[in-house]
Structures are given as structure tokens and as C-alpha cells.
Design an enzyme around this catalytic site. Sequence first.
Site, PDB file in Angstrom:
ATOM      1  N   GLU A 287     -48.866 -29.018  27.656  1.00 41.55           N
ATOM      2  CA  GLU A 287     -49.855 -28.975  26.581  1.00 41.55           C
ATOM      3  C   GLU A 287     -49.239 -28.409  25.300  1.00 41.55           C
ATOM      4  O   GLU A 287     -49.485 -28.899  24.210  1.00 41.55           O
ATOM      5  CB  GLU A 287     -51.050 -28.119  27.013  1.00 41.55           C
ATOM      6  CG  GLU A 287     -52.195 -28.145  26.037  1.00 41.55           C
ATOM      7  CD  GLU A 287     -53.393 -27.366  26.547  1.00 41.55           C
ATOM      8  OE1 GLU A 287     -54.358 -27.254  25.782  1.00 41.55           O
ATOM      9  OE2 GLU A 287     -53.365 -26.861  27.690  1.00 41.55           O
TER      10      GLU A 287
ATOM     11  N   ARG B 219     -46.386 -24.276  45.071  1.00 43.90           N
ATOM     12  CA  ARG B 219     -47.250 -24.404  46.249  1.00 43.90           C
ATOM     13  C   ARG B 219     -47.003 -25.692  47.022  1.00 43.90           C
ATOM     14  O   ARG B 219     -47.317 -25.779  48.205  1.00 43.90           O
ATOM     15  CB  ARG B 219     -48.721 -24.254  45.863  1.00 43.90           C
ATOM     16  CG  ARG B 219     -49.039 -22.830  45.396  1.00 43.90           C
ATOM     17  CD  ARG B 219     -50.479 -22.571  45.152  1.00 43.90           C
ATOM     18  NE  ARG B 219     -51.068 -23.491  44.197  1.00 43.90           N
ATOM     19  CZ  ARG B 219     -52.316 -23.448  43.793  1.00 43.90           C
ATOM     20  NH1 ARG B 219     -53.136 -22.523  44.260  1.00 43.90           N
ATOM     21  NH2 ARG B 219     -52.780 -24.314  42.928  1.00 43.90           N
TER      22      ARG B 219
END
Length: 181
Positions: free
Chosen positions: A102, A65
Site C-alpha cells: 500500500e 504463518r
Amino acid sequence: MTDAAIQELLLSRIRDVADYPKPGVMFKDITPLLADPVAFTALTEALADVCVRTQATKIVGLEARGFILAAPVAVRAGLGFIPVRKAGKLPGATLSQAYELEYGTAEVEVHAEDLAAGDRVMIIDDVLATGGTAGASLELIRRAGAEVVGLTVLMELAFLGGRARLEPTLGGAPLEALITI
């Protein structure tokens, strides 16, 4: 338009989507903002003003984006646009940088010839979350010999701590968010 008016306009066009992409996550959907020509123009002009103020000579947009925001900003500011892509998506010689997720690692790349010494680079992305992609991009830009003059995002998710992770690596360059949540 004042900064407060721009913030209000932008916030009014960002939709909350509960439990996306997984339960417990409140996703901030910017597609209504992009669909509104008044809001999208205000966003583009605000980001272009930051680029002009910092005397950037090139704009880096982060996949995916960040491309949507950075390309019209580059046109508006009269600057070149350089995409930082996920690994394996650019043809030719690239510089790459791995970063921690993560659960694992990821990698971003830029064409080796797109950045050089003397370039003053503004990084633009839609959201600052944990700062992993932005941090890797900072490293890529510096390895290419260019100077980072700032990192600007539409929206910072402050509760995820990206700013605290990135500020020590910015070397004094500003980190600006048009909206902080």
C-alpha cells in the site's frame, strides 16, 4: 468430515480481534485453531488432500504463518517443503521478487536451487488478502522453471480483492480457499 463440517470447525476456532493492528481493522487470529489438535489436524488433512489431488511434488509456504500450515501439510502429503522468505533471511544464492505494498514495496526470496523444471508446486498460505505476496511468489516459482499447480489458503478475505488480482496470473491453476469471508 464433510467440507461444510470442516469449514464450521475451522471458523469456530478463528477469533476476531477488533482494532488490531490498528483502529478499524478486524484481525482474524488463527492461533486458537492452531492450539486445537482436532481443528489443526482437520486443516492439515484438508490442505494435504488438495496437494495430492493436484499431483503437487513440492509445497511452498509463504512467510510467516504460511510456514506453520505448509510444513505439516508437506509431511502429511509426503512432499518437500520450500519456504518463501522476506528478503535477506536466506543464506546462499537466492531468486528474489519485489512487489507493491500500500505504501512502498517489499521483496520475497527463495533459494535458487530449491525449485527446478519438472517441479509441480502448490503454494500454501494462511490468508489471501490483496494477493501481493502470493503474486510475487508465483513469479519466483515460474522464474525457477517450476510449474504452479495451485494456490490454497485457509482463509480468503474476499472484500480485499486478492483473487481478482491473482487469477489472471495463475495460468489456469486453481485458487482454493477453505473459508471465504
